[in-house]
Motif scaffolding. Structure first.
Motif, PDB file in Angstrom:
ATOM      1  N   MET A  83       0.844  -1.187   0.000  1.00  0.00           N
ATOM      2  CA  MET A  83       0.000   0.000   0.000  1.00  0.00           C
ATOM      3  C   MET A  83       0.884   1.243   0.000  1.00  0.00           C
ATOM      4  N   ASN A  84       0.812   2.016  -1.064  1.00  0.00           N
ATOM      5  CA  ASN A  84       1.588   3.248  -1.203  1.00  0.00           C
ATOM      6  C   ASN A  84       0.661   4.451  -1.247  1.00  0.00           C
ATOM      7  N   SER A  85       1.234   5.624  -1.049  1.00  0.00           N
ATOM      8  CA  SER A  85       0.469   6.881  -1.102  1.00  0.00           C
ATOM      9  C   SER A  85      -0.796   6.776  -0.257  1.00  0.00           C
ATOM     10  N   LEU A  86      -0.639   6.311   0.957  1.00  0.00           N
ATOM     11  CA  LEU A  86      -1.799   6.082   1.820  1.00  0.00           C
ATOM     12  C   LEU A  86      -2.498   7.386   2.170  1.00  0.00           C
ATOM     13  N   LYS A  87      -3.823   7.285   2.293  1.00  0.00           N
ATOM     14  CA  LYS A  87      -4.672   8.412   2.612  1.00  0.00           C
ATOM     15  C   LYS A  87      -5.427   8.125   3.918  1.00  0.00           C
ATOM     16  N   PRO A  88      -5.861   9.159   4.612  1.00  0.00           N
ATOM     17  CA  PRO A  88      -6.647   8.919   5.837  1.00  0.00           C
ATOM     18  C   PRO A  88      -7.877   8.036   5.586  1.00  0.00           C
ATOM     19  N   GLU A  89      -8.469   8.128   4.433  1.00  0.00           N
ATOM     20  CA  GLU A  89      -9.642   7.311   4.123  1.00  0.00           C
ATOM     21  C   GLU A  89      -9.323   5.838   3.909  1.00  0.00           C
ATOM     22  N   ASP A  90      -8.036   5.494   3.897  1.00  0.00           N
ATOM     23  CA  ASP A  90      -7.643   4.080   3.837  1.00  0.00           C
ATOM     24  C   ASP A  90      -7.661   3.434   5.229  1.00  0.00           C
ATOM     25  N   THR A  91      -7.886   4.229   6.256  1.00  0.00           N
ATOM     26  CA  THR A  91      -7.935   3.704   7.618  1.00  0.00           C
ATOM     27  C   THR A  91      -9.061   2.690   7.760  1.00  0.00           C
ATOM     28  N   ALA A  92      -8.702   1.485   8.218  1.00  0.00           N
ATOM     29  CA  ALA A  92      -9.673   0.396   8.339  1.00  0.00           C
ATOM     30  C   ALA A  92      -8.969  -0.822   8.920  1.00  0.00           C
ATOM     31  N   TYR A 113     -12.970 -18.424   3.527  1.00  0.00           N
ATOM     32  CA  TYR A 113     -12.181 -18.357   4.748  1.00  0.00           C
ATOM     33  C   TYR A 113     -11.653 -16.943   4.920  1.00  0.00           C
ATOM     34  N   TRP A 114     -11.573 -16.524   6.182  1.00  0.00           N
ATOM     35  CA  TRP A 114     -11.175 -15.153   6.518  1.00  0.00           C
ATOM     36  C   TRP A 114     -10.163 -15.158   7.650  1.00  0.00           C
ATOM     37  N   GLY A 115      -9.254 -14.186   7.598  1.00  0.00           N
ATOM     38  CA  GLY A 115      -8.359 -13.955   8.700  1.00  0.00           C
ATOM     39  C   GLY A 115      -9.013 -13.101   9.767  1.00  0.00           C
ATOM     40  N   GLN A 116      -8.261 -12.792  10.803  1.00  0.00           N
ATOM     41  CA  GLN A 116      -8.801 -12.034  11.935  1.00  0.00           C
ATOM     42  C   GLN A 116      -8.693 -10.534  11.722  1.00  0.00           C
ATOM     43  N   GLY A 117      -7.935 -10.120  10.738  1.00  0.00           N
ATOM     44  CA  GLY A 117      -7.811  -8.711  10.410  1.00  0.00           C
ATOM     45  C   GLY A 117      -6.606  -8.046  11.049  1.00  0.00           C
ATOM     46  N   THR A 118      -6.144  -6.978  10.405  1.00  0.00           N
ATOM     47  CA  THR A 118      -5.043  -6.172  10.932  1.00  0.00           C
ATOM     48  C   THR A 118      -5.399  -4.705  10.742  1.00  0.00           C
ATOM     49  N   GLN A 119      -5.164  -3.901  11.772  1.00  0.00           N
ATOM     50  CA  GLN A 119      -5.572  -2.493  11.752  1.00  0.00           C
ATOM     51  C   GLN A 119      -4.555  -1.650  10.988  1.00  0.00           C
ATOM     52  N   VAL A 120      -5.063  -0.832  10.091  1.00  0.00           N
ATOM     53  CA  VAL A 120      -4.254   0.170   9.400  1.00  0.00           C
ATOM     54  C   VAL A 120      -4.843   1.532   9.728  1.00  0.00           C
ATOM     55  N   THR A 121      -4.012   2.417  10.242  1.00  0.00           N
ATOM     56  CA  THR A 121      -4.448   3.762  10.587  1.00  0.00           C
ATOM     57  C   THR A 121      -3.537   4.758   9.882  1.00  0.00           C
ATOM     58  N   VAL A 122      -4.151   5.647   9.106  1.00  0.00           N
ATOM     59  CA  VAL A 122      -3.410   6.658   8.359  1.00  0.00           C
ATOM     60  C   VAL A 122      -3.752   8.018   8.940  1.00  0.00           C
ATOM     61  N   SER A 123      -2.761   8.706   9.455  1.00  0.00           N
ATOM     62  CA  SER A 123      -2.987  10.018  10.059  1.00  0.00           C
ATOM     63  C   SER A 123      -2.755  11.119   9.027  1.00  0.00           C
ATOM     64  N   SER A 124      -3.499  12.203   9.202  1.00  0.00           N
ATOM     65  CA  SER A 124      -3.396  13.316   8.232  1.00  0.00           C
ATOM     66  C   SER A 124      -2.348  14.326   8.679  1.00  0.00           C
TER      67      SER A 124
END
Length: 124
Positions: A83-92, A113-124
Protein backbone atom coordinates in the motif's frame (compact mmCIF):
# COMPACT_ATOMS: atom_id res chain seq x y z
CA UNK A 1 -10.07 -25.91 6.70
CA UNK A 2 -7.88 -22.88 6.09
CA UNK A 3 -6.17 -20.65 8.59
CA UNK A 4 -5.20 -17.13 7.58
CA UNK A 5 -3.06 -14.79 9.68
CA UNK A 6 -2.57 -11.18 8.66
CA UNK A 7 0.32 -8.97 9.77
CA UNK A 8 1.96 -5.69 8.88
CA UNK A 9 -0.68 -3.22 9.92
CA UNK A 10 0.10 -0.11 11.93
CA UNK A 11 0.03 3.66 12.12
CA UNK A 12 1.45 5.66 9.22
CA UNK A 13 1.28 9.26 8.05
CA UNK A 14 -0.58 10.22 4.92
CA UNK A 15 1.57 9.61 1.88
CA UNK A 16 3.39 6.75 3.55
CA UNK A 17 3.50 3.04 2.77
CA UNK A 18 2.76 -0.27 4.45
CA UNK A 19 2.98 -3.87 3.32
CA UNK A 20 0.45 -6.33 4.67
CA UNK A 21 1.12 -10.06 4.68
CA UNK A 22 -1.28 -12.97 4.98
CA UNK A 23 0.14 -16.38 5.84
CA UNK A 24 -2.07 -19.33 4.92
CA UNK A 25 -2.10 -22.90 6.12
CA UNK A 26 -4.38 -25.90 6.04
CA UNK A 27 -5.03 -26.55 2.36
CA UNK A 28 -3.52 -26.12 -1.09
CA UNK A 29 -2.89 -22.39 -1.05
CA UNK A 30 -1.37 -22.41 -4.49
CA UNK A 31 -4.67 -23.44 -6.09
CA UNK A 32 -6.81 -20.77 -4.40
CA UNK A 33 -7.88 -17.30 -5.37
CA UNK A 34 -7.10 -14.75 -2.64
CA UNK A 35 -8.50 -11.36 -1.75
CA UNK A 36 -8.07 -8.38 0.55
CA UNK A 37 -11.02 -6.53 2.03
CA UNK A 38 -11.29 -3.71 4.53
CA UNK A 39 -13.82 -2.41 7.01
CA UNK A 40 -13.86 1.08 8.45
CA UNK A 41 -15.83 1.88 11.62
CA UNK A 42 -19.54 2.08 10.91
CA UNK A 43 -19.14 0.90 7.33
CA UNK A 44 -19.63 -2.32 5.42
CA UNK A 45 -16.68 -4.54 4.61
CA UNK A 46 -15.51 -3.63 1.12
CA UNK A 47 -13.41 -5.22 -1.56
CA UNK A 48 -9.84 -3.94 -2.00
CA UNK A 49 -7.91 -6.32 -4.26
CA UNK A 50 -7.80 -9.93 -5.44
CA UNK A 51 -5.43 -12.29 -7.21
CA UNK A 52 -5.82 -15.61 -8.98
CA UNK A 53 -4.11 -18.85 -8.02
CA UNK A 54 -1.04 -18.24 -10.18
CA UNK A 55 -0.54 -14.56 -9.45
CA UNK A 56 -0.86 -13.68 -13.13
CA UNK A 57 -4.22 -11.94 -12.87
CA UNK A 58 -5.29 -9.27 -10.40
CA UNK A 59 -8.10 -6.79 -9.88
CA UNK A 60 -8.52 -3.71 -7.67
CA UNK A 61 -11.18 -1.43 -6.29
CA UNK A 62 -11.19 1.93 -8.07
CA UNK A 63 -10.36 3.67 -4.80
CA UNK A 64 -6.96 1.93 -4.53
CA UNK A 65 -6.04 1.39 -8.17
CA UNK A 66 -2.55 2.70 -8.90
CA UNK A 67 -1.64 2.89 -5.21
CA UNK A 68 -2.01 -0.70 -3.95
CA UNK A 69 -0.48 -3.88 -5.35
CA UNK A 70 -1.50 -7.43 -4.51
CA UNK A 71 0.95 -10.27 -5.00
CA UNK A 72 1.58 -13.79 -3.78
CA UNK A 73 4.39 -16.21 -3.12
CA UNK A 74 3.05 -19.74 -3.40
CA UNK A 75 6.30 -21.21 -2.11
CA UNK A 76 5.75 -19.31 1.14
CA UNK A 77 1.95 -19.70 1.24
CA UNK A 78 1.69 -15.94 1.59
CA UNK A 79 -0.23 -13.15 -0.11
CA UNK A 80 0.82 -9.52 0.18
CA UNK A 81 -0.77 -6.10 -0.17
CA UNK A 82 1.68 -3.30 -0.84
CA UNK A 83 0.00 0.00 0.00
CA UNK A 84 1.59 3.25 -1.20
CA UNK A 85 0.47 6.88 -1.10
CA UNK A 86 -1.80 6.08 1.82
CA UNK A 87 -4.67 8.41 2.61
CA UNK A 88 -6.65 8.92 5.84
CA UNK A 89 -9.64 7.31 4.12
CA UNK A 90 -7.64 4.08 3.84
CA UNK A 91 -7.93 3.70 7.62
CA UNK A 92 -9.67 0.40 8.34
CA UNK A 93 -9.24 -3.15 9.52
CA UNK A 94 -7.83 -5.12 6.59
CA UNK A 95 -8.86 -8.74 6.11
CA UNK A 96 -7.32 -11.48 4.02
CA UNK A 97 -9.69 -13.99 2.42
CA UNK A 98 -9.33 -17.30 0.60
CA UNK A 99 -11.75 -18.96 -1.78
CA UNK A 100 -12.15 -22.56 -2.88
CA UNK A 101 -11.92 -21.63 -6.56
CA UNK A 102 -8.72 -20.86 -8.43
CA UNK A 103 -9.77 -17.50 -9.84
CA UNK A 104 -10.55 -14.25 -8.08
CA UNK A 105 -13.88 -12.61 -7.41
CA UNK A 106 -14.49 -9.11 -6.11
CA UNK A 107 -17.38 -9.83 -3.79
CA UNK A 108 -17.35 -10.74 -0.14
CA UNK A 109 -19.57 -13.81 -0.44
CA UNK A 110 -17.19 -15.36 -2.96
CA UNK A 111 -14.72 -16.19 -0.21
CA UNK A 112 -14.86 -19.12 2.16
CA UNK A 113 -12.18 -18.36 4.75
CA UNK A 114 -11.18 -15.15 6.52
CA UNK A 115 -8.36 -13.96 8.70
CA UNK A 116 -8.80 -12.03 11.94
CA UNK A 117 -7.81 -8.71 10.41
CA UNK A 118 -5.04 -6.17 10.93
CA UNK A 119 -5.57 -2.49 11.75
CA UNK A 120 -4.25 0.17 9.40
CA UNK A 121 -4.45 3.76 10.59
CA UNK A 122 -3.41 6.66 8.36
CA UNK A 123 -2.99 10.02 10.06
CA UNK A 124 -3.40 13.32 8.23
Amino acid sequence: QVQLVESGGGLVQAGGSLRLSCAASGRTFSSSGMGWFRQAPGKEREFVAAIDWSGSSTTYADSVKGRFTISRDNAKNTVYLQMNSLKPEDTAVYYCACRSGAYYVAVRNGYDYWGQGTQVTVSS
